[in-house]
Structure formats: structure tokens, C-alpha cells
Design a protein around this motif. Structure first.
Motif, PDB file in Angstrom:
ATOM      1  N   LYS A  67      32.643 -42.279  20.728  1.00  0.00           N
ATOM      2  CA  LYS A  67      31.349 -42.510  21.353  1.00  0.00           C
ATOM      3  C   LYS A  67      31.365 -43.799  22.168  1.00  0.00           C
ATOM      4  O   LYS A  67      30.800 -43.853  23.264  1.00  0.00           O
ATOM      5  CB  LYS A  67      30.251 -42.566  20.284  1.00  0.00           C
ATOM      6  CG  LYS A  67      28.869 -42.532  20.898  1.00  0.00           C
ATOM      7  CD  LYS A  67      27.762 -42.529  19.904  1.00  0.00           C
ATOM      8  CE  LYS A  67      26.423 -42.545  20.645  1.00  0.00           C
ATOM      9  NZ  LYS A  67      25.307 -42.787  19.755  1.00  0.00           N
ATOM     10  N   GLY A 113      18.364 -47.228  19.769  1.00  0.00           N
ATOM     11  CA  GLY A 113      18.134 -45.892  19.221  1.00  0.00           C
ATOM     12  C   GLY A 113      17.158 -45.908  18.064  1.00  0.00           C
ATOM     13  O   GLY A 113      16.683 -46.963  17.641  1.00  0.00           O
ATOM     14  N   ALA A 152      16.119 -45.797  24.600  1.00  0.00           N
ATOM     15  CA  ALA A 152      17.178 -45.061  23.904  1.00  0.00           C
ATOM     16  C   ALA A 152      16.649 -43.891  23.078  1.00  0.00           C
ATOM     17  O   ALA A 152      17.427 -43.120  22.535  1.00  0.00           O
ATOM     18  CB  ALA A 152      17.963 -46.010  23.005  1.00  0.00           C
ATOM     19  N   HIS A 155      17.123 -41.592  26.315  1.00  0.00           N
ATOM     20  CA  HIS A 155      18.367 -41.707  27.095  1.00  0.00           C
ATOM     21  C   HIS A 155      19.593 -41.984  26.227  1.00  0.00           C
ATOM     22  O   HIS A 155      19.498 -42.669  25.206  1.00  0.00           O
ATOM     23  CB  HIS A 155      18.249 -42.848  28.110  1.00  0.00           C
ATOM     24  CG  HIS A 155      17.299 -42.563  29.235  1.00  0.00           C
ATOM     25  ND1 HIS A 155      17.618 -41.707  30.257  1.00  0.00           N
ATOM     26  CD2 HIS A 155      16.059 -43.023  29.496  1.00  0.00           C
ATOM     27  CE1 HIS A 155      16.592 -41.649  31.106  1.00  0.00           C
ATOM     28  NE2 HIS A 155      15.634 -42.440  30.668  1.00  0.00           N
ATOM     29  N   GLN A 156      20.710 -41.474  26.688  1.00  0.00           N
ATOM     30  CA  GLN A 156      22.002 -41.814  26.094  1.00  0.00           C
ATOM     31  C   GLN A 156      22.879 -42.356  27.216  1.00  0.00           C
ATOM     32  O   GLN A 156      22.892 -41.781  28.314  1.00  0.00           O
ATOM     33  CB  GLN A 156      22.677 -40.574  25.509  1.00  0.00           C
ATOM     34  CG  GLN A 156      21.927 -39.954  24.354  1.00  0.00           C
ATOM     35  CD  GLN A 156      22.616 -38.693  23.840  1.00  0.00           C
ATOM     36  OE1 GLN A 156      23.837 -38.558  23.931  1.00  0.00           O
ATOM     37  NE2 GLN A 156      21.836 -37.774  23.324  1.00  0.00           N
ATOM     38  N   HIS A 158      26.246 -43.710  26.336  1.00  0.00           N
ATOM     39  CA  HIS A 158      27.642 -43.544  25.934  1.00  0.00           C
ATOM     40  C   HIS A 158      28.025 -42.067  26.047  1.00  0.00           C
ATOM     41  O   HIS A 158      28.382 -41.418  25.068  1.00  0.00           O
ATOM     42  CB  HIS A 158      27.854 -44.047  24.505  1.00  0.00           C
ATOM     43  CG  HIS A 158      27.972 -45.538  24.412  1.00  0.00           C
ATOM     44  ND1 HIS A 158      29.172 -46.191  24.336  1.00  0.00           N
ATOM     45  CD2 HIS A 158      27.032 -46.507  24.419  1.00  0.00           C
ATOM     46  CE1 HIS A 158      28.971 -47.502  24.272  1.00  0.00           C
ATOM     47  NE2 HIS A 158      27.658 -47.715  24.331  1.00  0.00           N
ATOM     48  N   THR A 159      27.930 -41.548  27.246  1.00  0.00           N
ATOM     49  CA  THR A 159      28.225 -40.131  27.471  1.00  0.00           C
ATOM     50  C   THR A 159      28.453 -39.911  28.968  1.00  0.00           C
ATOM     51  O   THR A 159      27.989 -40.700  29.797  1.00  0.00           O
ATOM     52  CB  THR A 159      27.062 -39.247  26.971  1.00  0.00           C
ATOM     53  OG1 THR A 159      27.338 -37.896  27.270  1.00  0.00           O
ATOM     54  CG2 THR A 159      25.740 -39.615  27.625  1.00  0.00           C
ATOM     55  N   ASP A 162      23.891 -37.776  30.618  1.00  0.00           N
ATOM     56  CA  ASP A 162      22.728 -38.004  29.763  1.00  0.00           C
ATOM     57  C   ASP A 162      21.888 -36.713  29.742  1.00  0.00           C
ATOM     58  O   ASP A 162      21.446 -36.248  30.789  1.00  0.00           O
ATOM     59  CB  ASP A 162      21.923 -39.165  30.355  1.00  0.00           C
ATOM     60  CG  ASP A 162      20.711 -39.529  29.519  1.00  0.00           C
ATOM     61  OD1 ASP A 162      20.444 -38.822  28.535  1.00  0.00           O
ATOM     62  OD2 ASP A 162      20.041 -40.513  29.862  1.00  0.00           O
TER      63      ASP A 162
END
Lengths: 325, 223
Positions: A67, A113, A152, A155-156, A158-159, A162
Motif C-alpha cells: 500500500k 482515514g 481521506a 479519497h485514497q 496510495h493507489t 482513486d
């Protein structure tokens, strides 16, 4: 027998431990209160004890995580952009100065998050450092900000992609909280959101807007509707007051059990206003099934009131005062 | 110099003080203390930024048989045999030039596609397309000729009457037609980001609607 008893005791103990041991988002949450974590992070941020080698220092431990490394598939991990965090304080741009975190990982870092103990405003202060453009300039007055929603939460980063930024998955992300709208979009008459042909952000700006209602992309409901339903914009020679005033007087844009996303069926819908005199003041209880037994009653058969007043959105005909032509 | 402050000014100053205290909270990067950072050693050897072409492309071929046109809303087309292209492809190089192509059900009645290209952090151009077709019914009935044109006319053998029961040719003159509405939207966009704190953009969109809806009207008949 004794062995069985011991095994049973151990099993119960393990079960009790698994129930009583709380799960923490981060290692430090087990030893510190959320207030202590926040104070420590503010203190670290002020001191500015950043790592000696930036991302390389962080990745000495964290590169094992898929991740973490997925960051480099997206714009926040871009090493070829002057606007990326990688062009500045790298990992520590978002997660704060490393300080002594590298000594066992016990010292708090800024975490994001739903499991983060930091409140939404503190988390968002990091994101808003860079993302303060015209699409987000109304964030502080937005419904999401007022409801303490963290960036968070939706939204992401680390990808590679998103989910909320992809039209295939945007509606799914929004409706994970907005469940009433999730039910509405599955009703028989609705905008085609359930098939992802339209998405929530076609009408709403989740980051806030100048709109007086529901963070719409235009400054009011009607202007938002006119973006696609331009033929309703007018001005018309003969206008229908609720049409020019507010489309949602009659329609529910998220969906309805009635045709054309109407809040109620004609004639009852029309009679909510037109009930004071003349033929509109009479109750009509005919069967309104299209083409069914309506006793040749023009008030309940076919299109009901619209059998005659078909130009309900306004008319440009010189004799269109009654919206009949 | 004598400086007088009225209550209103004092209130504004107090408010400004509160606002600045609130703004100071948090981790605003512009407030970061970077005085001790040795950026020349931040070379990021372990950063493996993605370059080259990555993504997925899919093609689909399908057959459907339906006796209700409304099913086409969920199927994405009313064609019995349908083909489509799905794509999610990204390109990026070391200099920051990038391109992206997304397509969803392209080739079907309900589809969309977007092509964008540019340099990360500088500029981006994009072209996009979206088509939404709303299928209403394939069993709408009318006696009028010229459906879909500017002029509707009744058949020559039409019998004018004051009620439908007296329109003796109605049953024989009625014929079924498809009622649907197709929206095609095309868009172009350009976005520029300066190295300073400003950016700008321009977007252009045009949507074309084509289809049939029902209407009604009253007419006076002299007998």
C-alpha cells in the motif's frame, strides 16, 4: 480428561483476549490518548525535525508495504512533477516530520482515514495546503466540512486510481454514506446513476460551492438542471411560477416512484397549488392507469391535467396563457 | 499620533485575531519549519515512480433478446448484437509528460470516453464524449403520420369526431413507434498551472439531444 479441560480453558482465554483487546489504527494509539497524539504532532510540526534522507529514510522500513509503494502509481508519488509532494517534503509533506519515529515507530506521525485519532479538520489541514483551487475554495462552508468529513473518508492516494475519482465507482463511494439517495436512484424513474451513466458530481460539488442548496455545481437548483435541460430555461412568454422558481417543487432529481421523477401524480400534484377554484378544485378519484377505465374523464385519464395544459414548463404561444399550446 | 478605535473596529480586529489563531492550527505546509532540512540529500533512490504504458483494455461482444425496450436502459443498448470497448490506459515518462485514455462501453448507446494529455504540474488538455440514451417504450401508439418531423398529419381516411369512440378509423390507423431520447455530449478542455500560485482553465461542452416525447393538445372541432 485433564488435557481436554486445559485446552478448553486456553481456548476460552484466547477468546476473551480477542474480545477485550481493542484494535488501534496506529501503534502509538495503544499508549497515548488522542489529545496526547495531537499535541505531540503539533509540537513535532513546529520543531521541524525532518528525516536526513526524506522518502529513502521512510522506505527503509515501509517499502515492504504494497500500500505504501502504491503511492508511486499515482500523482502524489510522481517524481517528475514540480507540484507533487515528491518534489518537496516527500512522505513527510503529508505525514509530518519524522522526528524519532524511526526508533521503533512509537512516536506518532500524522495518520489519515477513519481510524486516525486526529479530527477531520487537523487531517484536512494537510490536504488543503495544496488543494486550495477554485473547485475547493468553498470547502470551509461545505456540507462535508460542516459534518466533519475528512478528505481521506472519500479519497485514497496510495493507489493508482482513486475510486471516487473514477466515474465507474464514484456513485458507490458517495452512496456508502448517502443511503437515502441510494434508495432513490433505484426507483423506477431516476437519473441514470444506478448504471453509472451519470455520477453525483455531475450536479454536486462535494468540496462546496457558491450554491445555496446541496453544494450544487451551479449557484442554484434551476441553473444546475438547465445545464442539461436547456429547453426548460426560458425565458418564456407565459411562464409557470414553480418552474422558474424551483424545479424540485415538482421533481425529485434523485428518483421517484412516479413518472418523470415527479413527487406526486397528476392531478394531485397540480392540485397541491391549483385547488382554490374552478375545475381544479374538484376531487378526481378516477383510475389513473394509462388507458384504463377512467370513465372518459379527461381529468384522470391519459396525462391528466397535462391532457390540456401540456406546456407545463412554459409557453411561447401568443395564446398560451393557460399553458395549453 | 492619536489612534481612535471604535467598537466595530475592535470587534473586527478581535475576529481577525481569532481567525488567525484558527488558521494557525493544523499542518499547513506553508507553515512547515524546513530550516534544518538538507534537501540535497533527499534524492529518493527508492522511489519507483511508474513510467511507460500501464492499464487495461477490454473488448466485449454480446447478444441480447428482449421483449421490452426499457430493458435497454440497463443493458446499455437496444441492439441484439452489441460490441464495446473498455479502456483505462495511462502513459507517463521521466520528463512528466503523460497521457490517459478512459473508455466505458464505447460503441454502445450508453457510453463515455476521455482522452487527456499534458505535462504533470504544468498543463493538461482533454477531449471527452458521453452518450446517454433513455429508452422509454417500443409500443407507443399514434395515428399521426410524420412522427419525428416538424409536421404531424392525420391519415386521409381519418374520421373526425368529438370522442375517441366515434373516431371509427382510430383502431386501424394506430401504429407503434419507439420512444427514446439520445443525448450526445462532446467536450474539450485546457488547464494550465503556473509555477507561481495561480492556475487557469477553459472548458467547452456541447450536447445534442435527439428523440421523441409525448405531448398533448386540445383542438376545437366545428361540426
Amino acid at each position: 480428561m485433564k488435557k481436554t479441560s486445559t485446552q478448553l480453558t486456553l481456548g476460552l482465554l484466547a477468546c476473551l483476549l480477542s474480545i477485550s483487546t481493542p484494535t488501534y489504527a496506529s501503534k502509538w494509539d495503544a499508549k497515548m490518548t488522542p489529545e496526547q497524539v495531537e499535541t505531540t504532532l503539533i509540537d513535532k510540526f513546529a520543531k521541524g525535525s525532518y528525516s536526513p534522507k526524506g522518502a529513502d529514510s521512510c522506505l527503509m522500513c515501509h517499502k515492504k508495504s504494497d500500500k505504501v509503494m502504491a503511492l508511486f502509481q499515482g500523482p502524489h508519488g510522481a517524481t517528475n512533477s514540480s507540484k507533487s509532494p515528491m518534489a518537496g517534503l516527500q512522505c513527510e509533506a503529508c505525514h509530518g516530520p519524522m522526528g524519532k519515529h524511526n526508533r521503533g515507530g512509537n512516536e506518532p506521525m500524522i495518520a489519515f482515514g477513519p481510524k486516525s485519532t486526529l479530527d477531520a479538520e487537523m487531517q484536512n489541514s494537510v490536504c488543503m495546503s495544496c488543494h486550495m483551487d477554485d473547485d475547493r475554495m468553498n470547502w470551509d462552508d461545505s456540507h462535508h466540512a460542516n459534518a466533519d468529513v475528512a478528505c481521506a473518508s472519500c479519497h485514497q492516494i496510495h493507489t493508482a486510481a482513486d475510486p471516487v475519482m473514477s466515474k465507474d465507482t464514484e456513485v458507490e463511494v458517495c452512496t456508502s454514506c448517502h443511503t437515502q439517495q441510494k434508495a432513490d436512484i433505484n426507483k423506477r424513474s431516476s437519473h441514470p446513476l444506478k448504471w453509472d451513466q451519470m455520477v453525483c458530481s455531475d450536479c454536486h460539488n462535494p468540496h462546496g460551492s457558491d450554491s445555496t442548496d446541496a453544494d450544487l455545481v451551479k449557484f442554484d437548483i434551476n441553473q444546475t438542471c438547465y445545464s442539461c435541460h436547456a429547453e426548460k430555461r426560458g425565458p418564456k412568454l407565459w411562464e409557470h411560477a414553480p418552474v422558474t422558481e424551483n424545479c424540485v417543487t415538482c421533481h425529485n432529481p434523485h428518483g421517484s416512484v412516479n413518472d418523470a421523477m415527479l413527487k406526486a401524480r397528476a392531478p394531485q400534484l397540480c392540485q397541491q397549488c391549483h385547488a382554490s377554484d374552478g375545475h381544479a378544485s374538484n376531487p378526481y378519484f378516477g383510475n389513473t392507469n394509462m388507458g384504463g377505465q377512467v370513465n372518459n374523464n379527461a381529468f384522470t385519464g391519459g396525462r391528466s391535467c397535462l391532457n390540456c395544459h401540456s406546456q407545463v414548463h412554459g409557453s411561447n404561444h401568443p395564446s398560451g396563457k393557460l399553458l395549453q399550446r | 499620533m492619536k489612534c481612535k478605535l471604535n467598537v466595530f473596529t475592535l470587534a473586527m480586529l478581535a475576529q481577525a485575531g481569532i481567525m488567525s489563531a484558527v488558521m494557525a492550527q493544523g499542518f499547513d505546509l506553508s507553515q512547515a519549519n524546513t530550516s534544518k532540512v538538507k534537501f540535497d540529500k533527499w534524492v529518493c533512490k527508492a522511489c519507483k515512480a511508474e513510467t511507460g504504458v500501464n492499464g487495461n483494455i477490454g473488448v466485449g461482444l454480446g447478444y441480447q433478446h428482449s421483449d421490452d425496450l426499457r430493458a435497454a436502459n440497463a443493458m446499455g443498448t437496444d441492439n441484439e448484437l452489441a460490441a464495446k470497448l473498455d479502456a483505462d490506459v495511462r502513459y507517463s515518462n521521466e520528463q512528466g509528460y503523460n497521457a490517459e485514455f478512459n473508455a466505458d462501453n464505447l460503441g454502445m448507446d450508453n457510453s463515455r470516453a476521455q482522452l487527456s494529455a499534458g505535462q504533470a504540474g504544468h498543463y493538461q488538455v482533454n477531449a471527452n464524449f458521453r452518450q446517454i440514451t433513455t429508452f422509454d417504450t417500443d409500443n407507443a401508439l399514434t395515428p399521426y403520420l410524420g412522427v419525428g418531423s416538424d409536421q404531424l398529419s392525420l391519415p386521409n381516411n381519418w374520421v373526425t369526431a368529438g370522442s375517441t369512440s366515434a373516431m371509427t378509423q382510430l383502431a386501424t390507423d394506430l401504429y407503434a413507434f419507439d420512444m427514446d431520447l439520445k443525448r450526445q455530449r462532446y467536450g474539450l478542455g485546457f488547464e494550465y498551472q503556473s509555477e507561481q500560485l495561480w492556475q487557469t482553465y477553459i472548458n467547452y461542452e456541447r450536447e445534442q439531444k435527439k428523440g421523441l416525447k409525448t405531448s398533448s393538445g386540445s383542438s376545437l372541432i366545428n361540426r
